[in-house]
Design a protein around this motif. Sequence first.
Motif, mmCIF file in Angstrom:
data_model
loop_
_atom_site.group_PDB
_atom_site.id
_atom_site.type_symbol
_atom_site.label_atom_id
_atom_site.label_comp_id
_atom_site.label_asym_id
_atom_site.label_seq_id
_atom_site.Cartn_x
_atom_site.Cartn_y
_atom_site.Cartn_z
ATOM 1 N N THR A 187 116.975 51.244 22.882
ATOM 2 C CA THR A 187 116.132 51.014 21.740
ATOM 3 C C THR A 187 114.990 52.143 21.408
ATOM 4 N N TYR A 188 114.577 52.006 20.148
ATOM 5 C CA TYR A 188 113.631 53.148 19.849
ATOM 6 C C TYR A 188 112.459 53.269 20.809
ATOM 7 N N ASP A 189 111.787 52.327 21.001
ATOM 8 C CA ASP A 189 110.410 52.429 21.596
ATOM 9 C C ASP A 189 110.271 51.871 23.065
ATOM 10 N N ASN A 190 110.073 52.621 23.978
ATOM 11 C CA ASN A 190 110.032 52.036 25.444
ATOM 12 C C ASN A 190 108.948 52.443 26.105
ATOM 13 N N THR A 191 108.305 51.730 26.832
ATOM 14 C CA THR A 191 107.408 52.486 27.976
ATOM 15 C C THR A 191 107.912 52.203 29.447
ATOM 16 N N GLU A 233 117.199 42.419 22.484
ATOM 17 C CA GLU A 233 117.189 42.684 21.151
ATOM 18 C C GLU A 233 118.559 43.414 20.637
ATOM 19 N N ASN A 234 119.240 44.074 21.681
ATOM 20 C CA ASN A 234 120.377 44.870 21.115
ATOM 21 C C ASN A 234 121.281 44.900 22.238
ATOM 22 N N PHE A 239 112.741 49.326 31.275
ATOM 23 C CA PHE A 239 113.850 49.575 30.563
ATOM 24 C C PHE A 239 114.678 48.381 30.301
ATOM 25 N N GLY A 240 114.700 47.803 29.254
ATOM 26 C CA GLY A 240 115.585 46.673 29.163
ATOM 27 C C GLY A 240 115.599 45.472 29.995
ATOM 28 N N ASP A 241 116.433 44.573 29.787
ATOM 29 C CA ASP A 241 116.316 43.226 30.427
ATOM 30 C C ASP A 241 116.721 43.417 31.844
ATOM 31 N N THR A 242 115.707 43.107 32.589
ATOM 32 C CA THR A 242 115.892 43.292 34.007
ATOM 33 C C THR A 242 116.127 41.927 34.989
#
Length: 342
Positions: free
Chosen positions: A213-217, A167-168, A240-243
Amino acid sequence: MARNHEVTTKNDLLNPDGTLREPGWSKSLIQTYNRESIAAPKFRIKEWDYYLILADKHAVAFTLSDDGYIGMQSASLLVFDEKNPWEQTSSILNFFPMGKYKLPRTSDVGDIHYHDKKLDLDFIVTEGKRRIVGEYRKFKDGKTLKVDITLTQPPMDTMVIATPWKENKKAFYYNQKINCMRAEGYAEFDGVRYEFNPETDFGTLDWGRGVWTYDNTWYWSSGNGIIDGKSFGFNIGYGFGDTSAASENMIFYDGKCHKLDRILFEIPDDVMKPWKFISSDGRLDMDFVPIYDNVHSFDIGIISQHGHQVFGKFFGTAILDDGTKLTINGLTAFAERVRNRY
Protein backbone atom coordinates in the motif's frame (compact mmCIF):
# COMPACT_ATOMS: atom_id res chain seq x y z
CA MET A 1 -4.81 -17.96 12.60
CA ALA A 2 -2.04 -18.01 15.20
CA ARG A 3 0.29 -15.04 15.28
CA ASN A 4 3.25 -17.28 14.49
CA HIS A 5 1.96 -19.69 11.87
CA GLU A 6 4.86 -21.62 10.36
CA VAL A 7 4.62 -22.45 6.66
CA THR A 8 6.10 -25.91 6.05
CA THR A 9 4.61 -27.00 2.71
CA LYS A 10 6.19 -25.93 -0.57
CA ASN A 11 3.64 -24.17 -2.76
CA ASP A 12 3.04 -21.08 -4.87
CA LEU A 13 3.11 -17.87 -2.86
CA LEU A 14 -0.03 -16.49 -4.50
CA ASN A 15 -3.48 -17.85 -5.32
CA PRO A 16 -4.79 -17.50 -8.89
CA ASP A 17 -6.59 -14.28 -7.85
CA GLY A 18 -3.33 -12.72 -6.61
CA THR A 19 -3.97 -13.06 -2.88
CA LEU A 20 -1.52 -14.75 -0.53
CA ARG A 21 -2.08 -18.50 -0.39
CA GLU A 22 -0.73 -18.99 3.14
CA PRO A 23 0.30 -16.03 5.27
CA GLY A 24 2.96 -17.01 7.77
CA TRP A 25 6.64 -17.36 8.47
CA SER A 26 9.22 -19.92 7.44
CA LYS A 27 12.92 -20.72 7.70
CA SER A 28 13.58 -20.45 3.97
CA LEU A 29 11.83 -19.33 0.78
CA ILE A 30 9.58 -22.36 0.81
CA GLN A 31 6.82 -20.50 -1.05
CA THR A 32 7.50 -19.84 -4.73
CA TYR A 33 7.35 -16.22 -5.89
CA ASN A 34 6.19 -15.64 -9.46
CA ARG A 35 5.98 -12.07 -10.68
CA GLU A 36 3.45 -13.11 -13.33
CA SER A 37 0.95 -14.14 -10.63
CA ILE A 38 0.68 -10.67 -9.12
CA ALA A 39 -2.76 -9.06 -9.47
CA ALA A 40 -1.52 -5.47 -9.56
CA PRO A 41 -0.15 -3.11 -12.24
CA LYS A 42 3.58 -3.39 -12.96
CA PHE A 43 4.18 0.08 -11.56
CA ARG A 44 3.04 -1.13 -8.09
CA ILE A 45 5.39 -4.15 -7.87
CA LYS A 46 8.39 -3.72 -5.56
CA GLU A 47 11.52 -5.89 -5.73
CA TRP A 48 14.84 -5.26 -3.99
CA ASP A 49 18.06 -6.78 -2.66
CA TYR A 50 19.78 -4.85 0.14
CA TYR A 51 23.10 -5.87 1.70
CA LEU A 52 24.55 -4.43 4.90
CA ILE A 53 28.10 -5.43 5.86
CA LEU A 54 29.12 -4.31 9.31
CA ALA A 55 32.40 -4.20 11.22
CA ASP A 56 32.96 -2.64 14.60
CA LYS A 57 34.28 0.66 13.22
CA HIS A 58 32.79 0.86 9.72
CA ALA A 59 30.04 -0.46 7.48
CA VAL A 60 28.89 -0.49 3.87
CA ALA A 61 25.45 -1.01 2.38
CA PHE A 62 24.25 -1.59 -1.17
CA THR A 63 20.78 -1.62 -2.74
CA LEU A 64 19.63 -2.75 -6.16
CA SER A 65 15.90 -2.28 -6.58
CA ASP A 66 13.04 -2.14 -9.04
CA ASP A 67 10.03 -0.60 -7.31
CA GLY A 68 7.71 -0.24 -10.25
CA TYR A 69 7.47 3.40 -11.15
CA ILE A 70 10.83 4.12 -9.51
CA GLY A 71 14.04 2.22 -8.92
CA MET A 72 16.79 3.18 -6.52
CA GLN A 73 20.36 1.92 -6.76
CA SER A 74 22.54 3.06 -3.89
CA ALA A 75 25.79 2.63 -1.99
CA SER A 76 26.64 3.74 1.54
CA LEU A 77 29.86 4.00 3.52
CA LEU A 78 29.70 4.59 7.27
CA VAL A 79 32.69 5.28 9.51
CA PHE A 80 32.15 5.11 13.27
CA ASP A 81 35.06 7.32 14.30
CA GLU A 82 34.72 8.21 17.98
CA LYS A 83 35.47 11.89 17.40
CA ASN A 84 34.02 12.38 13.95
CA PRO A 85 31.65 9.65 12.75
CA TRP A 86 30.39 10.17 9.22
CA GLU A 87 28.34 8.61 6.47
CA GLN A 88 27.92 9.03 2.76
CA THR A 89 25.09 7.57 0.69
CA SER A 90 24.88 8.15 -3.03
CA SER A 91 21.87 7.00 -5.02
CA ILE A 92 20.66 6.78 -8.58
CA LEU A 93 16.92 7.03 -9.25
CA ASN A 94 15.47 5.29 -12.31
CA PHE A 95 11.94 6.09 -13.42
CA PHE A 96 9.52 3.33 -14.46
CA PRO A 97 11.90 0.33 -14.52
CA MET A 98 8.84 -1.97 -14.10
CA GLY A 99 10.73 -5.25 -14.27
CA LYS A 100 13.44 -4.47 -16.80
CA TYR A 101 16.24 -5.24 -14.32
CA LYS A 102 14.93 -8.81 -14.03
CA LEU A 103 15.62 -9.30 -10.35
CA PRO A 104 15.67 -13.02 -9.48
CA ARG A 105 12.53 -14.81 -8.26
CA THR A 106 14.52 -16.26 -5.34
CA SER A 107 17.53 -15.32 -3.29
CA ASP A 108 18.98 -18.81 -3.70
CA VAL A 109 20.16 -18.44 -7.31
CA GLY A 110 20.54 -15.67 -9.84
CA ASP A 111 22.78 -12.65 -10.17
CA ILE A 112 21.91 -8.96 -10.43
CA HIS A 113 23.97 -6.64 -12.62
CA TYR A 114 23.60 -2.88 -12.77
CA HIS A 115 25.75 -0.66 -14.97
CA ASP A 116 25.54 3.01 -15.96
CA LYS A 117 27.93 5.97 -16.28
CA LYS A 118 28.21 6.32 -12.48
CA LEU A 119 27.73 2.86 -11.04
CA ASP A 120 28.87 -0.68 -11.80
CA LEU A 121 27.49 -3.06 -9.19
CA ASP A 122 27.09 -6.83 -9.27
CA PHE A 123 25.46 -9.16 -6.76
CA ILE A 124 26.78 -12.61 -7.65
CA VAL A 125 25.37 -15.78 -6.07
CA THR A 126 27.24 -19.09 -6.09
CA GLU A 127 26.85 -22.14 -3.89
CA GLY A 128 27.46 -21.04 -0.31
CA LYS A 129 28.76 -17.61 -1.33
CA ARG A 130 27.53 -14.12 -2.21
CA ARG A 131 29.88 -11.61 -3.80
CA ILE A 132 29.32 -7.85 -3.95
CA VAL A 133 31.68 -6.21 -6.39
CA GLY A 134 31.71 -2.85 -8.13
CA GLU A 135 32.56 0.82 -8.10
CA TYR A 136 30.62 4.04 -7.70
CA ARG A 137 32.27 6.87 -9.60
CA LYS A 138 31.99 10.37 -8.11
CA PHE A 139 30.64 8.78 -4.94
CA LYS A 140 31.70 11.78 -2.85
CA ASP A 141 33.76 14.87 -3.70
CA GLY A 142 34.41 13.43 -7.16
CA LYS A 143 36.12 10.34 -5.71
CA THR A 144 35.31 6.68 -6.40
CA LEU A 145 34.11 4.04 -3.95
CA LYS A 146 35.29 0.53 -4.79
CA VAL A 147 34.07 -2.67 -3.19
CA ASP A 148 34.80 -6.39 -3.37
CA ILE A 149 33.25 -8.37 -0.53
CA THR A 150 32.38 -12.05 -0.29
CA LEU A 151 29.77 -13.32 2.18
CA THR A 152 29.85 -16.98 3.19
CA GLN A 153 26.45 -18.61 3.60
CA PRO A 154 26.60 -22.18 4.87
CA PRO A 155 23.34 -24.14 5.19
CA MET A 156 21.40 -22.28 7.89
CA ASP A 157 17.99 -21.00 8.85
CA THR A 158 16.78 -17.61 7.70
CA MET A 159 13.80 -15.38 8.50
CA VAL A 160 10.98 -15.38 5.94
CA ILE A 161 7.53 -13.82 6.25
CA ALA A 162 4.58 -13.58 3.89
CA THR A 163 2.03 -11.01 5.05
CA PRO A 164 -1.00 -9.33 3.40
CA TRP A 165 -2.63 -5.96 4.04
CA LYS A 166 -6.12 -5.86 5.53
CA GLU A 167 -7.14 -2.91 3.37
CA ASN A 168 -5.94 -4.52 0.13
CA LYS A 169 -5.93 -8.31 -0.07
CA LYS A 170 -3.89 -8.27 -3.28
CA ALA A 171 -1.07 -6.36 -1.63
CA PHE A 172 1.57 -8.52 0.04
CA TYR A 173 5.04 -8.47 1.55
CA TYR A 174 7.33 -11.45 0.92
CA ASN A 175 10.57 -10.87 2.75
CA GLN A 176 13.68 -12.83 3.68
CA LYS A 177 16.41 -11.72 6.04
CA ILE A 178 19.65 -13.72 5.92
CA ASN A 179 21.80 -13.06 8.98
CA CYS A 180 25.18 -14.34 10.13
CA MET A 181 27.01 -14.42 6.79
CA ARG A 182 30.72 -14.00 7.49
CA ALA A 183 32.23 -11.15 5.49
CA GLU A 184 35.63 -11.02 3.84
CA GLY A 185 36.92 -8.26 1.56
CA TYR A 186 37.12 -4.51 1.46
CA ALA A 187 35.67 -1.19 0.50
CA GLU A 188 38.08 1.50 -0.66
CA PHE A 189 37.51 5.25 -0.72
CA ASP A 190 39.77 8.33 -0.76
CA GLY A 191 42.93 6.28 -0.26
CA VAL A 192 41.55 4.39 2.75
CA ARG A 193 40.87 0.66 2.63
CA TYR A 194 38.11 -0.53 4.96
CA GLU A 195 38.68 -4.23 5.58
CA PHE A 196 36.18 -6.90 6.63
CA ASN A 197 37.46 -9.89 8.60
CA PRO A 198 35.42 -13.13 8.52
CA GLU A 199 36.51 -13.90 12.07
CA THR A 200 34.58 -10.92 13.42
CA ASP A 201 32.49 -9.27 10.68
CA PHE A 202 29.17 -10.23 9.11
CA GLY A 203 26.77 -9.32 6.35
CA THR A 204 22.98 -9.35 6.23
CA LEU A 205 20.72 -9.62 3.19
CA ASP A 206 17.28 -8.02 3.11
CA TRP A 207 15.51 -9.63 0.13
CA GLY A 208 12.01 -8.43 -0.65
CA ARG A 209 9.31 -8.86 -3.26
CA GLY A 210 5.72 -7.66 -3.18
CA VAL A 211 3.03 -5.08 -3.67
CA TRP A 212 2.63 -2.50 -0.91
CA THR A 213 0.00 0.00 0.00
CA TYR A 214 1.07 3.61 -0.49
CA ASP A 215 2.01 4.87 2.98
CA ASN A 216 3.87 2.66 5.47
CA THR A 217 6.14 3.07 8.47
CA TRP A 218 8.43 0.19 9.32
CA TYR A 219 10.61 -0.63 12.31
CA TRP A 220 13.61 -2.90 11.84
CA SER A 221 16.66 -3.92 13.83
CA SER A 222 19.26 -6.54 13.01
CA GLY A 223 22.67 -7.58 14.24
CA ASN A 224 25.28 -10.32 14.06
CA GLY A 225 28.23 -11.36 16.17
CA ILE A 226 29.92 -14.11 18.12
CA ILE A 227 28.66 -15.41 21.46
CA ASP A 228 30.50 -18.26 23.21
CA GLY A 229 32.40 -19.03 20.04
CA LYS A 230 29.33 -19.44 17.82
CA SER A 231 27.59 -17.15 15.37
CA PHE A 232 24.69 -15.17 16.82
CA GLY A 233 22.21 -12.91 15.13
CA PHE A 234 18.83 -11.33 15.61
CA ASN A 235 16.16 -9.86 13.34
CA ILE A 236 13.26 -7.94 14.82
CA GLY A 237 10.70 -5.60 13.31
CA TYR A 238 7.13 -4.76 12.34
CA GLY A 239 5.06 -2.29 10.39
CA PHE A 240 4.41 -3.98 7.06
CA GLY A 241 0.89 -5.26 6.59
CA ASP A 242 -1.24 -7.60 8.66
CA THR A 243 1.11 -9.53 10.94
CA SER A 244 -1.60 -11.64 12.61
CA ALA A 245 -0.09 -14.79 11.05
CA ALA A 246 3.57 -13.94 11.39
CA SER A 247 6.11 -11.69 13.01
CA GLU A 248 9.66 -11.34 11.70
CA ASN A 249 11.18 -11.60 15.16
CA MET A 250 13.87 -14.25 15.36
CA ILE A 251 17.13 -15.18 17.08
CA PHE A 252 19.83 -17.09 15.19
CA TYR A 253 22.44 -19.18 16.96
CA ASP A 254 24.93 -21.55 15.37
CA GLY A 255 22.84 -21.68 12.18
CA LYS A 256 19.48 -22.41 13.82
CA CYS A 257 16.55 -20.03 14.25
CA HIS A 258 14.58 -19.47 17.45
CA LYS A 259 11.23 -17.79 16.87
CA LEU A 260 10.06 -14.92 19.04
CA ASP A 261 6.63 -13.33 19.47
CA ARG A 262 5.85 -9.61 19.35
CA ILE A 263 8.40 -6.89 20.03
CA LEU A 264 7.79 -3.17 20.40
CA PHE A 265 10.54 -0.64 19.79
CA GLU A 266 10.69 1.81 22.70
CA ILE A 267 12.20 4.82 20.92
CA PRO A 268 12.87 8.11 22.74
CA ASP A 269 12.02 11.44 21.13
CA ASP A 270 15.76 12.01 20.82
CA VAL A 271 16.85 8.92 18.88
CA MET A 272 20.44 9.33 20.14
CA LYS A 273 19.30 8.47 23.64
CA PRO A 274 19.07 4.77 24.67
CA TRP A 275 16.35 2.57 23.13
CA LYS A 276 14.71 -0.49 24.66
CA PHE A 277 13.54 -3.79 23.15
CA ILE A 278 11.61 -6.49 25.04
CA SER A 279 9.75 -9.37 23.40
CA SER A 280 6.26 -10.22 24.66
CA ASP A 281 7.44 -13.74 25.49
CA GLY A 282 10.34 -12.35 27.56
CA ARG A 283 13.00 -14.12 25.52
CA LEU A 284 14.73 -11.04 24.14
CA ASP A 285 15.62 -8.12 26.39
CA MET A 286 18.02 -5.54 24.94
CA ASP A 287 19.20 -2.03 25.64
CA PHE A 288 20.53 -0.07 22.67
CA VAL A 289 23.09 2.73 23.08
CA PRO A 290 23.29 4.81 19.88
CA ILE A 291 26.57 5.91 18.30
CA TYR A 292 25.50 7.41 14.98
CA ASP A 293 22.19 8.42 13.41
CA ASN A 294 22.18 7.80 9.68
CA VAL A 295 19.35 10.15 8.70
CA HIS A 296 18.02 9.61 5.22
CA SER A 297 15.33 11.71 3.63
CA PHE A 298 14.07 12.60 0.19
CA ASP A 299 10.82 14.00 -1.11
CA ILE A 300 9.97 14.32 -4.79
CA GLY A 301 6.26 14.98 -4.63
CA ILE A 302 4.21 11.83 -4.24
CA ILE A 303 7.37 9.79 -3.56
CA SER A 304 9.17 10.28 -0.25
CA GLN A 305 11.19 8.51 2.41
CA HIS A 306 12.13 9.78 5.86
CA GLY A 307 14.01 7.64 8.33
CA HIS A 308 16.53 7.21 11.09
CA GLN A 309 18.89 4.24 10.77
CA VAL A 310 20.74 4.37 14.06
CA PHE A 311 23.94 2.41 14.70
CA GLY A 312 25.16 1.59 18.16
CA LYS A 313 25.82 -1.04 20.81
CA PHE A 314 23.36 -3.66 22.08
CA PHE A 315 23.42 -5.10 25.60
CA GLY A 316 21.05 -7.69 27.09
CA THR A 317 19.96 -11.30 26.95
CA ALA A 318 18.44 -13.74 24.48
CA ILE A 319 16.84 -17.05 25.40
CA LEU A 320 16.91 -19.96 22.96
CA ASP A 321 14.15 -22.53 22.45
CA ASP A 322 15.79 -24.92 24.94
CA GLY A 323 16.02 -22.25 27.64
CA THR A 324 19.70 -21.44 27.16
CA LYS A 325 20.34 -17.79 28.03
CA LEU A 326 22.87 -15.87 25.95
CA THR A 327 24.45 -12.61 27.05
CA ILE A 328 24.72 -9.81 24.50
CA ASN A 329 27.54 -7.48 25.51
CA GLY A 330 28.32 -4.53 23.26
CA LEU A 331 27.22 -5.96 19.92
CA THR A 332 27.51 -3.36 17.14
CA ALA A 333 24.27 -3.31 15.15
CA PHE A 334 21.48 -0.97 14.06
CA ALA A 335 17.84 -0.12 14.62
CA GLU A 336 15.68 2.02 12.38
CA ARG A 337 12.34 3.72 11.91
CA VAL A 338 11.45 4.62 8.34
CA ARG A 339 8.36 6.07 6.69
CA ASN A 340 7.86 5.39 2.97
CA ARG A 341 5.31 6.97 0.65
CA TYR A 342 5.50 5.51 -2.82
